[in-house]
Each structure stands twice: as C-alpha cells, then as structure tokens.
Design an enzyme around this catalytic site. Structure first.
Site, PDB file in Angstrom:
ATOM      1  N   GLY A  62       0.792  -1.229   0.000  1.00 47.63           N
ATOM      2  CA  GLY A  62       0.000   0.000   0.000  1.00 47.63           C
ATOM      3  C   GLY A  62       0.821   1.273   0.000  1.00 47.63           C
ATOM      4  CB  ALA A  63       4.443   2.008   0.415  1.00 52.00           C
ATOM      5  CD  GLU A  64       4.134   1.842  -4.964  1.00 54.64           C
ATOM      6  OE1 GLU A  64       5.066   2.626  -4.748  1.00 54.64           O
ATOM      7  OE2 GLU A  64       4.162   0.653  -4.645  1.00 54.64           O
ATOM      8  CG  ASP A  73       8.556   2.065  -6.001  1.00 56.57           C
ATOM      9  OD1 ASP A  73       8.350   1.651  -4.852  1.00 56.57           O
ATOM     10  OD2 ASP A  73       7.975   1.607  -7.008  1.00 56.57           O
TER      11      ASP A  73
HETATM   12 CA    CA Z   1       6.519   0.461  -4.417  1.00 54.97          CA
END
Ligand code: CA
Length: 695
Positions: free
Chosen positions: A197-199, A320
């Site tokens: 969920g870090a996006e 990322d």
């Molecule tokens: Ca990512």
C-alpha cells in the site's frame, strides 16, 4: 485403574500417530518436518520451500543429463486473464495453488485431478488499490490447514482436506488503502503476514497470528505513528528520530509486501520493507532524515515481534527502492570464516550480504549499472547517494528505475554451486518532480512524479534509455560479489527462479517458454513453449516416485507495466498451471490467436488541449496499472475494442467492470476528466497504430 491404563495406551497411540502423521493426513506440516525438509526432498512445504527460503530442491531425478526429455505431464487452465505470481506448495502428493482474487485450489499432484476449490469472494473494490495487479504469491501449510491471505486483507485458514474455512481474521488497520499480495509463512505455530500500500499512503507492519486459532500474537510496525500517541515499541522511538514533520498523517510507507525468512536457531524473523509513502522524501519528511524503517531489512524476535536489528538499504528513499525482494539465508565461508548470512538483491541495484546474527554489512556490490549511489561506505554501511539523484522539476535520468534492478520475482540460491540466481533489469528512467504535488491520505496516487510530457531533454533521455535498457538472468557469486554468468533477454518480464541439485536452474522466459539452464555455466539445456509468460517461480516435487516441475503462467502484475511482449510474437493463452515430467506426453491445445476487436478510434474531433489534460490525469490515476503512456499493464488500453470505447464512461465512472478489478473512479475524477483521459487514449492508439496493427 483400568481406565488409567487405557488412557495411557491411548496417549501412547496418539503420540505415535503424531510422530508418523506426515503422509497420513493432508498438509500435516509442523516444525519438526520443516526443520528436516531436506530429508523429504519430494515435498515443497513452504513458499520458499524451506525456512531459509533458498528455493533450492535436493531432487536429482531430473538433471542436466536428461532435462532435454522433459515434457508436459498435465496442465489446467486458470479462469483468469491476469498476472499469476504464485509458487504452489506440494505436500505428500497434493498440490495447493492460489489464483488471482485468491481462489485457492488443491490437485492430485501426479494427475492434475482437482480435489477442491475455495473462493474467498474477494471484494472487487480492492482491485483498484493493488498497485500491481490482483496477484497472490502463495499460500502456507500447517497441521492440516492451508493459509491464504486475501487482497482485501483477510487471513484465512482452510481445512486441507476439503478447502472449508476454519477461521478468518481481518489483518488491516482501517485507515490506509492496504492490499495483500504476499504469501503467509508459518513457523513454530505462528502465521506471519504483512501487506502492501505504500504506493498510496500507508503505514507498514507485519502481524503474527496463532495458526490454530487465528488469535493475534504480535504486530510490528515498520514506521512510527504519531508521537503524541506514544510508541508501541522502543524501536519506534528510535525510528521517529529519523523523521520530521507530520509523516504519520500520510502513512510513511515501509510496507512488508513480500519477503519474510525465519532462522529457527536464532529465533529471528527477517522482513523486507517497501518504499517510503508518499514517494517524495521531503514531502514525506520535510526536514530530511533516513526515515526508518523504510527500504530496510529488519530482524524481529520470532516469539515476541520485538525489534532485534535493522539494515537500511536505501535511506532518503524517493525512487520506490523497496527492500521487499527475496531474503535468502545461508551459511557461507567468507574470508576463511563460516558466516551465517542473509542475502538480498533489492530494487536499488546492490547485492547485499549481511551477518544475520547482528545485521552487520559483510559486503554489497552493484549487480546492475547504477547512478543513484556511488558504492557503499563500508564503515557506516550507508550508500554514497549521488546528490543529483534527489531530483526536482527538471528530469534526471536514473538507474535502476522504480521497477528496480530486481523486483519480486523470486531469487534462488544453490548451496551446490554457491550461486544466487535472479532476473536483472537495467532500466533508465527520467525522474522529475511535480512541484505542486500534495499528498492525500488514502489516495493511491502518491508518487509525486510529473507526467511524462515529451520535452527535448526527456526525449533525449528516452532515446538513451532505449539504447541502454538491458535484461538478463544472472548467476551471482555472493562471496566474491561477482556475476558468474548471464542469459540475456530482449525485454523485461522473465520470471522467478528455481534451482535444483540436478545442476539446473528453471525460469519462465519473456519468449513464452519455460527454460532450464546449467546451474554452473548458464548453458540452455531445455526450452518449451507454454503459450504464456510464466512470471512466477517454478517449484519441483515428487509424486508416486516421479519428479515433476510445476509453474503458474499468467502475464501481468507489475512486470507488465509498460512492456508489450506481443512485439516478440508471443501468443498469450488464458493463464495456466503447467506440470512437467521426464517423458511427459500431454499437449497444449492449438493456440487461438486473438485478432478480433482491434479498433482504431477516429481522431477527428479530439481536442488537443483535452489530450494534454488527459495525459496528466492518466499518469496520476491510470498508469500504475495500465502502464506509462498506455503501453502494457494489466490491460493495454491502446487495444480497446469498439464496444469498450463506447462504454468508457460507464466503466471509469460507472464501475461497469468492477467484477474484473476495475472499480469506479468517480470518487477521484469527474466525467469531464474521464473524457479527457479517453481523448488521450484515442491519441495514443492512433500514434502507435502501425505497431499495434502489425503484431
Ligand atoms: Ca513500491
């Protein structure tokens, strides 16, 4: 008296049954069996096969001398047209698989006869929250139960005999847009699971549950919450010193979406954590700071979930650079001394060898070209970050890109050759900042990157990238920190890896084949067309005394982002589970090439200023699943048929394809904005029409 005696005999019998329980009951995996997993080489009882996650099989029936006789034993069509990333388990002749939307199945491993199928009815709204397709990477087994973690956050135990649910718990904190794509692991009666969920914005954590009852035993957060609420762990107080501003309002990231390994002697669990969320470092933490434990390997005590040590691979992350990639444990001799090590090749391009007792960095060298950092400071263990890598509004060409030098595709390690095997991507990406970006808690558009407008600088960068982007399967020597061999591929998208004592390495390739290579030299020994691209890692097992190799094949997931394998002439069938053995004689059906439905929407009447707005909106809301500039992704939108163009608003605003994972975006974009995105897609289809229509 007699009663007591009978009871004693009863207990004795029960004890004997438990000792012998292995093959007599389905999926009767326990700590004793897992600790001696190499003595039952025919089984694959955990997603990485063993607690050390080496994905190495001691089986030798299929070997470098006879692998050329490998043929299809059986296959099943999976009822999906999406990415499949799971490695099945095989326990005492039963193969347990998990499909997209977490549909879990059991088959007779020798014949492919389906024994049961369990559909957890995943809430389709969660399809939109998954950055990289509705995948699952596997299931776990323990004492007669199969454990699956669903995209919508449930951890479910089902009876291995019939797939009937035994218990189910919700693993999510309701605040953030989480999903689960990783495989649960079970050790010592505890099931451990993290999330993704870090996006968007999310606060990472892992939780351990009692395998018998589903009761929560411990939870470890990877980034601190609001200091005003107090810290749930002294490690969080330490981590909070590396953050500034009000990060807790927007999550912080560090989600544990894939790798977990366990050392039963040290009683430590090793977790890999994801990127910072939102992506821009100074938006997340305005005064800077390393932002622990984002992009880190963290060891926690297996019994309590308490912090033991950490090693941060990417401080100041805004690229990322997740450290969620395979974590493999091994005992290696380094500089003449036996060392208990942990290995990882995360997205950031370094191959790390750590002392897994203390977390001390033993070595780290680039396995792929990189320019975001210039080596590692051996005294501090920190990367020497190139200041220009902290990009602003002007585009900066960086490698690796957000897809990483290596992504989730499982790495394998062979103790026989001493080599680690994994797919590598040298990918140059022009990063630039949308300087007006403001994070929105709970939204899934938190990269803060500006849309890929094609100015002169960026065009030059794209041309450079097109010439230099390279892909290969590597055999990496972790002691010497050197590549021993490589097999090049024309496009990224080859899959995870299996290594065996038959001196073999298996990998699904972007050419639409499953291939076997000599583990020592990389020479290709066998290659079979499978009408699909197997991105998942194969597994191997025995059933009825025969060795088999099984692989899930379904093109999609994050790897399909901006990649269009149709240019290589690869025909794509429905997703499949394929199982091979020596002399296998099964044949795949003739391939039905889909040529229907290709449609060139007219450009007449499409407003150019609208396509520019559409481009920005597409980059923000759609590119995550459908690929940059609408190339590849879970569905290539340049290939929409005429009816889909007609229903565009019904789908995007009305949620007409929610059941297939495309829920409504009405909460994020207006009808006019959806029209603008449609105009942009019409423009893109026309721009690429020659290449699309020739394939
Ligand atoms: Ca990512």
């Amino acid at each position: 008296m007699l009663g007591k005696k009978l009871l004693a005999i009863g207990l004795l019998v029960l004890g004997a049954t438990q000792l012998m329980a292995g093959p007599s009951a389905p999926a009767n995996v326990d700590q004793r069996r897992m600790l001696s997993a190499d003595r039952e080489a025919g089984n694959w009882m955990s997603v990485g096969r063993t607690f050390d996650e080496q994905r190495f099989s001691p089986l030798t029936q299929i070997n470098e001398g006879n692998v050329s006789q490998l043929g299809l034993a059986w296959y099943v069509d999976l009822p999906v047209d999406r990415g499949v990333e799971a490695s099945p388990l095989v326990i005492d002749g039963v193969l347990y698989n998990i499909e997209p939307w977490n549909v879990t199945t059991a088959y007779d491993a020798a014949t492919g006869k389906q024994l049961w199928r369990y559909d957890p009815q995943v809430n389709r709204d969660f399809g939109r929250l998954a950055c990289c397709d509705i995948v699952s990477r596997g299931v776990a087994a323990w004492k007669g139960r199969i454990y699956l973690a669903t995209l919508d956050g449930r951890l479910i135990a089902v009876d291995a005999k019939n797939g009937k649910p035994v218990w189910s718990v919700n693993t999510f904190e309701p605040v953030w847009p989480y999903t689960i794509t990783g495989a649960p692991r079970v050790y010592d009666g505890k099931v451990i699971i993290g999330n993704a969920g870090a996006e968007g914005s999310a606060r990472g954590y892992v939780t351990a549950y009692d395998a018998a009852s589903g009761k929560q035993l411990w939870r470890f957060h990877t980034v601190p919450g609001n200091p005003a609420d107090g810290y749930d762990d002294p490690a969080m107080a330490m981590a909070a010193k590396t953050w500034t501003g009000e990060w807790w309002k927007i999550g912080g990231g560090g989600t544990v979406w894939d790798a977990v390994a366990y050392d039963p002697k040290l009683k430590l669990i090793y977790i890999g954590t994801g990127n910072g969320g939102p992506w821009p470092w100074k938006v997340r933490s305005p005064g800077g700071g390393d932002n622990l434990f984002v992009s880190s390997i963290v060891a926690v005590h297996a019994d309590t979930g308490k912090y033991a040590w950490h090693y941060q691979t990417t401080p100041e992350d805004e690229w990322d650079f997740t450290a969620t990639q395979s974590i493999i444990l091994a005992d290696l001799t380094i500089a003449g001394k036996p060392r208990k090590v942990l290995m990882q090749a995360p997205k950031n391009g370094f191959f790390y060898v750590l002392d897994r007792v203390t977390g001390e960095l033993i070595s780290a060298e680039p396995y792929v070209a990189m320019n975001w950092a210039n080596g590692i400071d051996k005294a501090t263990g920190r990367p020497n970050i190139n200041p220009e890598a902290h990009f602003g509004a002007n585009p900066v060409l960086l490698t690796p890109g957000p897809a990483g030098g290596h992504n989730w595709q499982p790495m394998a390690f062979s103790p026989q050759t001493g080599l680690a095997y994994f797919p590598v991507t040298e990918l140059y990406v022009a990063f630039s900042r949308n300087t007006s970006f403001k994070p929105v808690a709970g939204s899934m558009s938190q990269t803060g990157l500006s849309a890929s407008g094609f100015d002169v600088t960026r065009k030059a960068m794209a041309e450079y990238a097109a010439k230099h982007n390279t892909v290969w399967l590597t055999a990496w020597d972790p002691v010497a920190q050197k590549e021993r061999w490589r097999v090049p591929f024309p496009l990224r998208g080859s899959g995870g890896v299996l290594a065996t004592a038959g001196n073999l390495v298996f990998e699904g390739t972007i050419h639409g084949t499953l291939a076997a290579f000599n583990a020592a030299t990389g020479a290709k020994l066998w290659d079979s067309p499978i009408q699909q691209i197997a991105i998942a890692a194969p597994v191997t097992f025995t059933a009825g005394g025969e060795q088999y190799v099984a692989v899930n094949a379904g093109w999609g997931g994050g790897l399909a982002h901006s990649v269009d394998p149709r240019g290589l002439g690869v025909p794509l069938s429905k997703a499949r589970l394929l199982v091979f053995k020596l002399g296998g004689k099964a044949a795949l059906p003739a391939m039905h090439i889909r040529t229907d439905g290709l449609y060139r929407p007219p450009l007449v009447g499409v407003d150019i200023s609208m396509t520019r707005t559409g481009e920005e909106l597409y980059a923000r809301h759609c590119a995550g699943c459908h690929g940059e500039r609408a190339v590849g992704g879970v569905k290539d939108l340049r290939r929409m048929d005429k009816p889909t163009h007609g229903e565009f608003l019904d789908i995007v605003i009305g949620g007409k394809r929610k059941e297939r994972g495309m829920a409504s975006f009405a909460d994020l974009i207006s009808r006019e904005e959806a029209d603008a995105i449609h105009a942009y897609l019409i423009k893109r289809t026309n721009e690429d029409w020659n290449s699309i229509s020739e394939e």
